[in-house]
Write an enzyme that holds these catalytic residues in place. Structure first.
Site, PDB file in Angstrom:
ATOM      1  N   CYS A 135       0.931  -1.227   0.001  1.00 45.25           N
ATOM      2  CA  CYS A 135       0.001   0.041   0.044  1.00 45.25           C
ATOM      3  C   CYS A 135       0.965   1.259  -0.020  1.00 45.25           C
ATOM      4  CB  CYS A 135      -1.099  -0.014   0.958  1.00 45.25           C
ATOM      5  SG  CYS A 135      -2.414   1.064   0.786  1.00 45.25           S
ATOM      6  N   HIS A 155      -4.554  -4.585  -0.306  1.00 44.49           N
ATOM      7  CA  HIS A 155      -4.300  -5.235   1.074  1.00 44.49           C
ATOM      8  C   HIS A 155      -4.957  -6.674   1.223  1.00 44.49           C
ATOM      9  CE1 HIS A 155      -3.294  -1.781   3.254  1.00 44.49           C
ATOM     10  NE2 HIS A 155      -4.267  -1.038   2.788  1.00 44.49           N
ATOM     11  N   GLU A 194      -3.348  -8.977   2.961  1.00 44.67           N
ATOM     12  CA  GLU A 194      -3.173  -9.349   4.261  1.00 44.67           C
ATOM     13  C   GLU A 194      -4.573  -8.943   5.304  1.00 44.67           C
ATOM     14  OE1 GLU A 194      -2.424  -5.061   4.582  1.00 44.67           O
ATOM     15  OE2 GLU A 194      -2.315  -6.327   3.132  1.00 44.67           O
TER      16      GLU A 194
END
Length: 307
Positions: free
Chosen positions: A142, A235, A237
Site C-alpha cells: 500500500c 491489502h 493481508e
C-alpha cells in the site's frame, strides 16, 4: 516449519488457535537449520493487528521463518503502547547492520501527504536505499509500495476523487510468474486507499512489470524484474473484518464514507462479511517466501554481495 516469534507477543496465541505452527526461542535452537530472516517494518497505527496479519501469512510457509519487528526510530506511535514497542520492536537504526532474506514494508495512513512532507521521509529513504544492499527481497504494501516505487522509479501517486474502498475483481496478467503460481485467472482483493499509481507511469520503466490489475481499481501488484522487489498497492493481508472496522470507525466519527463495495452480504452492514481473498493472500506470500528460499545465499551475510 513454523514461524519463530516471541511467545509473549499478542499474536502468538491467536496464531496457535488458528493452526499456524509457531515456536519459541528454545524450540528454534534445537533445530539444526538456518531460518529465513524476515523483517517487518510496521508503519501502521494499530501495530498489534498488523503484526498478526503479516505473521499469519509468513508463518503459513513450510519453511522456518524468524520474524523481526521493526519501527521507524524518529516517529512516536500513538495507537500502540510504549511497553509493547519496547518489548517486541527494534528501531531500524538498531538493525541496519543486519542482513535479511525478506523485508516487508507496510502501509501507513498518510497517503494524502506529499512524500517530502512525511515527518520520517528522510529515514524512509535511507531504509529503502539500505534494502538494496541488506535485503534479498522486499514486499512493499500500500503506502509502502507507493513510497518505494516513487523513490526508486519516480512513479507519482494521484489523489482519487473518493476513497477506493471495498473488494474488487482483479486479473492475473502473468500466470507464468513465480509469484502468481496457483493463482486463478481472476480473483478478489480488498482495496482501501485514497491515492493510486497509474499504468502509464509504470510502463515508462523497462524494469517494472504489472502482475495484477483491476478494471475498476487499476494496478494492484508490480514486480521489479532485476531488483527482487514487489509492490502490492492493495491489502491481501486484511482480516475478514478489516474493511468493516474502517467503515464503522469513520461512521462513528462522523467522517463521510461510502459503504465498502462488494463486501457486506446484500450490502447490509449488519451481516458479517465473508473472506473471499484469504487463499490468494496465502498463495502470494507463500510464493514470495519460496522464491526467497530458492535464491537467497545460505550465508545470510552474503546478501547484497552479488550487486
Amino acid at each position: 516449519m513454523p514461524i519463530k516469534i516471541p511467545d509473549t507477543l499478542p499474536a502468538f496465541e491467536t496464531l496457535v488457535q488458528e493452526g499456524v505452527r509457531v515456536m519459541t526461542e528454545t524450540m528454534a535452537i534445537r533445530q539444526d537449520i538456518r531460518p529465513l530472516q524476515i523483517g517487518l517494518l510496521n508503519l501502521m497505527p494499530n501495530k498489534i493487528k498488523t503484526e498478526l496479519q503479516m505473521a499469519r501469512l509468513v508463518g503459513a510457509s513450510p519453511l522456518q521463518v524468524e520474524l523481526s519487528l521493526i519501527r521507524i526510530g524518529g516517529h512516536k506511535a500513538k495507537n500502540t503502547s510504549e511497553d509493547h514497542l519496547l518489548a517486541f520492536y527494534q528501531t531500524w537504526e538498531e538493525v541496519k547492520q543486519r542482513k535479511f532474506d525478506g523485508f516487508i514494508i507496510t502501509g501507513a495512513p498518510i497517503e494524502l501527504l506529499p512524500y517530502e512532507d512525511v515527518t520520517y521521509w528522510k529515514e524512509m529513504q535511507e531504509i529503502l536505499d539500505w534494502t538494496e544492499t541488506n535485503v534479498h527481497s522486499t514486499m512493499n504494501v500500500c503506502w509502502g509500495a507507493m513510497a518505494a516505487i516513487y523513490h526508486f522509479h519516480g512513479v507519482p501517486k494521484y489523489e482519487l476523487k473518493e476513497k477506493a474502498f471495498g473488494v474488487y475483481r482483479h486479473r492475473n496478467l502473468k500466470p507464468s510468474s513465480i509469484y502468481l503460481n496457483g493463482f486463478s485467472d481472476n480473483f478478489e482483493v480488498p482495496v482501501s486507499r485514497w491515492t493510486e499509481v497509474r499504468r502509464a507511469d509504470i510502463e515508462k520503466s523497462d524494469s517494472l512489470e504489472i502482475l495484477m490489475e483491476s478494471s475498476e481499481m487499476g494496478v494492484c501488484l508490480v514486480h521489479e524484474k532485476r531488483g527482487r522487489r514487489l509492490y502490492m498497492f492493495n491489502h491481501v493481508e486484511y482480516d475478514s473484518t478489516s474493511l468493516s472496522d474502517e467503515y464503522f470507525r469513520d461512521v462513528d466519527a462522523g467522517v463521510p464514507i461510502k459503504m465498502p463495495h462488494n463486501y457486506f452480504p446484500h450490502n447490509d452492514p449488519a451481516l458479517a462479511p465473508q473472506n473471499r481473498w484469504r487463499s490468494h493472500a496465502h498463495l502470494l506470500f507463500g510464493n514470495w517466501i519460496n522464491e526467497i528460499y530458492q535464491t537467497t545465499p545460505y550465508d545470510v551475510e552474503e546478501i547484497g554481495m552479488d550487486l
